[in-house]
Design a protein around this motif. Sequence first.
Motif, PDB file in Angstrom:
ATOM      1  N   TRP A   1       4.112   4.286   2.223  1.00 35.78           N
ATOM      2  CA  TRP A   1       4.210   3.553   0.967  1.00 35.78           C
ATOM      3  C   TRP A   1       2.889   3.538   0.216  1.00 35.78           C
ATOM      4  CZ3 TRP A   1       1.487  -0.664  -0.698  1.00 35.78           C
ATOM      5  CH2 TRP A   1       0.866  -1.477   0.262  1.00 35.78           C
TER       6      TRP A   1
ATOM      7  N   THR B   1       0.607  -9.794  -0.914  1.00 34.98           N
ATOM      8  CA  THR B   1       2.046  -9.877  -1.174  1.00 34.98           C
ATOM      9  C   THR B   1       2.459  -8.673  -2.006  1.00 34.98           C
ATOM     10  OG1 THR B   1       1.780 -11.096  -3.249  1.00 34.98           O
ATOM     11  CG2 THR B   1       1.918 -12.399  -1.203  1.00 34.98           C
ATOM     12  N   VAL B   2       3.745  -8.410  -2.043  1.00 34.15           N
ATOM     13  CA  VAL B   2       4.249  -7.307  -2.865  1.00 34.15           C
ATOM     14  C   VAL B   2       3.873  -7.538  -4.324  1.00 34.15           C
ATOM     15  CG1 VAL B   2       6.327  -6.178  -3.726  1.00 34.15           C
ATOM     16  CG2 VAL B   2       6.103  -6.683  -1.286  1.00 34.15           C
TER      17      VAL B   2
ATOM     18  N   VAL C   1       0.362  -6.538  -4.805  1.00 28.31           N
ATOM     19  CA  VAL C   1       0.211  -5.077  -4.756  1.00 28.31           C
ATOM     20  C   VAL C   1       0.540  -4.485  -6.129  1.00 28.31           C
ATOM     21  CG1 VAL C   1       1.095  -2.934  -3.762  1.00 28.31           C
ATOM     22  CG2 VAL C   1       0.639  -4.906  -2.278  1.00 28.31           C
TER      23      VAL C   1
ATOM     24  N   GLU D   1       7.319  -1.171  -8.740  1.00 28.33           N
ATOM     25  CA  GLU D   1       8.277  -2.027  -8.047  1.00 28.33           C
ATOM     26  C   GLU D   1       9.374  -1.204  -7.389  1.00 28.33           C
ATOM     27  OE1 GLU D   1       9.417  -4.608 -11.214  1.00 28.33           O
ATOM     28  OE2 GLU D   1       7.774  -6.039 -10.858  1.00 28.33           O
TER      29      GLU D   1
ATOM     30  N   LEU E   1       7.863   0.415  -4.198  1.00 28.17           N
ATOM     31  CA  LEU E   1       7.708  -0.576  -3.132  1.00 28.17           C
ATOM     32  C   LEU E   1       9.068  -1.001  -2.577  1.00 28.17           C
ATOM     33  CD1 LEU E   1       4.864  -2.771  -4.673  1.00 28.17           C
ATOM     34  CD2 LEU E   1       4.649  -0.958  -2.980  1.00 28.17           C
TER      35      LEU E   1
ATOM     36  N   HIS F   1      10.632   1.267   0.389  1.00 33.40           N
ATOM     37  CA  HIS F   1      10.046   1.327   1.731  1.00 33.40           C
ATOM     38  C   HIS F   1      10.324   0.030   2.477  1.00 33.40           C
ATOM     39  CE1 HIS F   1       7.661   5.060   1.290  1.00 33.40           C
ATOM     40  NE2 HIS F   1       7.579   4.718   0.013  1.00 33.40           N
TER      41      HIS F   1
ATOM     42  N   ALA G   1       8.561  -1.420   4.717  1.00 37.22           N
ATOM     43  CA  ALA G   1       7.372  -2.255   4.894  1.00 37.22           C
ATOM     44  C   ALA G   1       7.082  -3.127   3.683  1.00 37.22           C
ATOM     45  CB  ALA G   1       6.156  -1.382   5.184  1.00 37.22           C
ATOM     46  N   THR G   2       7.563  -2.714   2.502  1.00 37.45           N
ATOM     47  CA  THR G   2       7.265  -3.470   1.279  1.00 37.45           C
ATOM     48  C   THR G   2       8.533  -4.006   0.614  1.00 37.45           C
ATOM     49  OG1 THR G   2       7.136  -1.311   0.159  1.00 37.45           O
ATOM     50  CG2 THR G   2       5.065  -2.368   0.755  1.00 37.45           C
ATOM     51  N   ARG G   3       9.644  -3.908   1.315  1.00 36.45           N
ATOM     52  CA  ARG G   3      10.897  -4.478   0.812  1.00 36.45           C
ATOM     53  C   ARG G   3      11.056  -5.878   1.398  1.00 36.45           C
ATOM     54  NH1 ARG G   3      14.526  -1.234   3.003  1.00 36.45           N
ATOM     55  NH2 ARG G   3      14.057   0.529   1.630  1.00 36.45           N
TER      56      ARG G   3
ATOM     57  N   VAL H   1       2.464  -8.785   3.159  1.00 36.85           N
ATOM     58  CA  VAL H   1       2.407  -7.385   3.567  1.00 36.85           C
ATOM     59  C   VAL H   1       0.944  -7.042   3.809  1.00 36.85           C
ATOM     60  CG1 VAL H   1       4.479  -6.723   2.285  1.00 36.85           C
ATOM     61  CG2 VAL H   1       2.233  -6.508   1.195  1.00 36.85           C
TER      62      VAL H   1
ATOM     63  N   MET I   1      -1.941  -4.309   3.301  1.00 34.91           N
ATOM     64  CA  MET I   1      -2.372  -3.118   2.584  1.00 34.91           C
ATOM     65  C   MET I   1      -3.568  -2.549   3.335  1.00 34.91           C
ATOM     66  SD  MET I   1      -2.751  -2.655  -1.486  1.00 34.91           S
ATOM     67  CE  MET I   1      -2.416  -1.046  -2.196  1.00 34.91           C
TER      68      MET I   1
END
Length: 266
Positions: free
Chosen positions: A147, A207-208, A211, A237, A240, A243, A245-247, A252, A254
């Motif tokens: 990701w 957090t997403v 990111v 968006e 992210l 994936h 890992a980022t759903r 999260v 990084m």
Amino acid sequence: MTVHHAAGVGYQRAAGVYERSRPSYPLAAVAALADALPLEAGRTVVDLGAGTGKFTRLLALTGAEVLAVEPVREMRETLAELLPGVAVNAGTAEATGLPDGCADAVVAAQSWHWFDERAALAEVERLLRPAGTLALVWNTYDTSVPWVRDFQDIYFRLAPRDLPSPPLTSALGDAGPGGGWRKAFEARAAGWGEVSERHWPNPYTTTVADVVERMMSSSHIAVLEPDAQARVRAEVEAVLGAHDATRVSGAVEMPYTTDVYWVRRG
């Protein structure tokens, strides 16, 4: 010297997001650099392209006097608000406005790739006292993580051709965008020693949403018109969301690596 349009306008618009969405640096890296330069009470370090003071505040922990240099007013104001005890100069790396021989060390964290390297090196040589040291620091992405690789691909695909870029990853050394900085030292080899380097893992819990803001705070994204920014945000968006890992809605990680290089005069 002028500031690249993307930095001058993009960071003007995104100073607050820049401060919130970007990682700091490992204390172990700062401690090792403080030992190598060295940095301690009674010594002076100039922080070039200091931004909002992400690295400046860590330099201040060493006890050395820190002189920050940042050309973008909004970044400079954020730094001054967060670090009222640090002197902040409105100069550039190529023309700091600081006096000759004022520094035992000069540091550029996440900024050297923005500079005219030949002019910046000449300015560094003017600032440094005998046997002074220049240190370059970057947080680089670990693109072995799928990701992160897809995220970075958006950054580079949207970057204009003349955009100065940091090193892609520490593993690439002096290859890839932003990796040619070593050549500037080779051209002035008579005045500089060998480049030393160390690298530290620097995972950043975020957090997403942050990111996404990390991308939006990139200079060449922040300078875009609102409609274009909205398209970039939607694309990030979507990447992210594709994936596992980022759903997620929570934290999260990084993955960054902190790359530190230093070289002594004479």
